[in-house]
Design an enzyme around this catalytic site. Sequence first.
Site, PDB file in Angstrom:
ATOM      1  N   ASP A  89      53.276  43.507  20.951  1.00 43.83           N
ATOM      2  CA  ASP A  89      53.286  42.043  21.067  1.00 43.83           C
ATOM      3  C   ASP A  89      54.411  41.409  20.223  1.00 43.83           C
ATOM      4  O   ASP A  89      55.474  41.111  20.762  1.00 43.83           O
ATOM      5  CB  ASP A  89      51.917  41.471  20.672  1.00 43.83           C
ATOM      6  CG  ASP A  89      51.572  40.185  21.407  1.00 43.83           C
ATOM      7  OD1 ASP A  89      52.332  39.774  22.286  1.00 43.83           O
ATOM      8  OD2 ASP A  89      50.518  39.587  21.101  1.00 43.83           O
ATOM      9  N   ASP A  90      54.140  41.206  18.938  1.00 46.29           N
ATOM     10  CA  ASP A  90      55.128  40.578  18.037  1.00 46.29           C
ATOM     11  C   ASP A  90      55.162  41.369  16.731  1.00 46.29           C
ATOM     12  O   ASP A  90      54.630  40.920  15.703  1.00 46.29           O
ATOM     13  CB  ASP A  90      54.718  39.121  17.766  1.00 46.29           C
ATOM     14  CG  ASP A  90      54.600  38.320  19.052  1.00 46.29           C
ATOM     15  OD1 ASP A  90      55.630  37.905  19.593  1.00 46.29           O
ATOM     16  OD2 ASP A  90      53.456  38.153  19.521  1.00 46.29           O
ATOM     17  N   HIS A 117      49.927  36.408  30.514  1.00 43.69           N
ATOM     18  CA  HIS A 117      48.945  36.522  29.437  1.00 43.69           C
ATOM     19  C   HIS A 117      47.670  35.829  29.916  1.00 43.69           C
ATOM     20  O   HIS A 117      47.726  34.684  30.397  1.00 43.69           O
ATOM     21  CB  HIS A 117      49.435  35.804  28.184  1.00 43.69           C
ATOM     22  CG  HIS A 117      50.489  36.544  27.405  1.00 43.69           C
ATOM     23  ND1 HIS A 117      51.639  37.017  27.969  1.00 43.69           N
ATOM     24  CD2 HIS A 117      50.548  36.886  26.089  1.00 43.69           C
ATOM     25  CE1 HIS A 117      52.368  37.624  27.030  1.00 43.69           C
ATOM     26  NE2 HIS A 117      51.730  37.546  25.885  1.00 43.69           N
ATOM     27  N   HIS A 163      54.471  45.387  26.450  1.00 44.48           N
ATOM     28  CA  HIS A 163      54.099  44.022  26.028  1.00 44.48           C
ATOM     29  C   HIS A 163      54.745  43.760  24.680  1.00 44.48           C
ATOM     30  O   HIS A 163      54.189  44.119  23.634  1.00 44.48           O
ATOM     31  CB  HIS A 163      52.568  43.916  25.963  1.00 44.48           C
ATOM     32  CG  HIS A 163      52.063  42.543  25.654  1.00 44.48           C
ATOM     33  ND1 HIS A 163      50.803  42.104  25.987  1.00 44.48           N
ATOM     34  CD2 HIS A 163      52.651  41.485  25.033  1.00 44.48           C
ATOM     35  CE1 HIS A 163      50.636  40.862  25.580  1.00 44.48           C
ATOM     36  NE2 HIS A 163      51.745  40.456  24.988  1.00 44.48           N
ATOM     37  N   GLU A 173      43.411  36.269  26.240  1.00 43.96           N
ATOM     38  CA  GLU A 173      43.734  36.628  24.851  1.00 43.96           C
ATOM     39  C   GLU A 173      42.775  35.812  23.965  1.00 43.96           C
ATOM     40  O   GLU A 173      41.906  36.353  23.310  1.00 43.96           O
ATOM     41  CB  GLU A 173      45.202  36.311  24.539  1.00 43.96           C
ATOM     42  CG  GLU A 173      45.612  36.644  23.116  1.00 43.96           C
ATOM     43  CD  GLU A 173      47.077  36.267  22.805  1.00 43.96           C
ATOM     44  OE1 GLU A 173      47.678  35.498  23.581  1.00 43.96           O
ATOM     45  OE2 GLU A 173      47.606  36.742  21.766  1.00 43.96           O
TER      46      GLU A 173
HETATM   47  N1  ADE Z   1      54.277  34.476  22.544  1.00 45.80           N
HETATM   48  C1  ADE Z   1      54.577  35.434  21.659  1.00 45.80           C
HETATM   49  N2  ADE Z   1      53.486  36.144  21.353  1.00 45.80           N
HETATM   50  C2  ADE Z   1      52.465  35.628  22.064  1.00 45.80           C
HETATM   51  C3  ADE Z   1      51.096  35.931  22.192  1.00 45.80           C
HETATM   52  N3  ADE Z   1      50.514  36.929  21.508  1.00 45.80           N
HETATM   53  N4  ADE Z   1      50.344  35.189  23.017  1.00 45.80           N
HETATM   54  C4  ADE Z   1      50.892  34.190  23.686  1.00 45.80           C
HETATM   55  N5  ADE Z   1      52.179  33.861  23.609  1.00 45.80           N
HETATM   56  C5  ADE Z   1      52.969  34.575  22.808  1.00 45.80           C
HETATM   57 ZN    ZN Z   2      52.131  38.628  24.120  1.00 45.32          ZN
END
Ligand code: ADE
Ligand code: ZN
Length: 341
Positions: free
Chosen positions: A280-281, A199, A19, A202
């Site tokens: 994730d990011d 997703h 992810h 969340e």
């Molecule tokens: N795009 C990038 N990161 C994300 C996240 N955590 N949730 C939804 N969309 C995303």
């Molecule tokens: Zn994500």
Amino acid sequence: MESSDLKKIIQGIPKAELHLHIEGSFEPELMFEIANRNNIDLEYDSIESLKKAYKFNNLQEFLDIYYIGAQVLIHEQDFYDLTWAYLTKVHSQNVVHVEIFFDPQTHTDRGIGFDIVINGIYRALEKAKHELNISYKLIMSYLRHLSEEEAFKTLESSLPFKHWIDGVGLDSSELGNPPSKFVNVFEASANHGYKLVAHAGEEGPVDYIWEALDLLKVVRIDHGNRCLDDETLVQKLLEENIALTLCPLSNLELKVIQKMEAHPVKKMLQRGILATIHSDDPAYFGGYMNENYYETAKALGLNNDQLMQLAINAFKASWLDSEAKEKHISQVKNYFNTLNL
Ligand code: ADE
Ligand code: ZN
């Protein structure tokens, strides 16, 4: 356990990342470098002022900045540099398999060709396969704040590159954009041979996890934090061996949880759910795979068996063939066996 010992253990685990948004791995230093060479004026005048803006109260506040950062990506080389930087970073953390998302619409909406985006990403992934021994899968994500019709256009654009793309996902602003909005395009994507993930849960409710499973027919859920609220859902996840790709540092930074000690991953493991940990990011949330493992293990007091289970779960939930899965899983087990000697 000393924190340095825990870090050393985590570093040595062969890991799979399932992810990861490649645009979310865009470190400020590289962003400024690419902005400069493309003559683009970022809204922030220094790396420090950009980093100061990385304080989020929810998913939307993060996405607003994430989409600004992505605007500096123009040329194939930019997408290559972004992807290569990510791959060398995770190689240093002993990540041996990645399944990464890219958001074509973030770029095609700005007039960048689908081919420019995917050629750059693909070239870096292939180089990593040959030079760093990292295997990979590539997942194209539809932006859920846009319409299903837009997603169909993206599906169409992807078809000449179908042989490079393993699956489709669904990301961006969750609240108000339920999975049910994308039933037709997910069905069409599956008909083209793409695997399906989304997703769900969340920020959104448990209902969205149900919709992703029942309506979109996804094979795993990205996040799914809220599933423990619903015992019937837990039973379904267990019976059908559906994985949840959790992202603890992301959850903390986006206030999905108020403190790491409240993260549900330990309870999920105790219930036997196929829970996994990812980043994730990472450029925005303060950590890649090792930092996610470390902060979670420290806050929740995960023991070595639970760390091993997390690593094994990620290979089980991956799209590798069964032979490769077995190979990686036995390497994880051997690693933990040698630790216990
Ligand atoms: N795009 C990038 N990161 C994300 C996240 N955590 N949730 C939804 N969309 C995303
Ligand atoms: Zn994500």
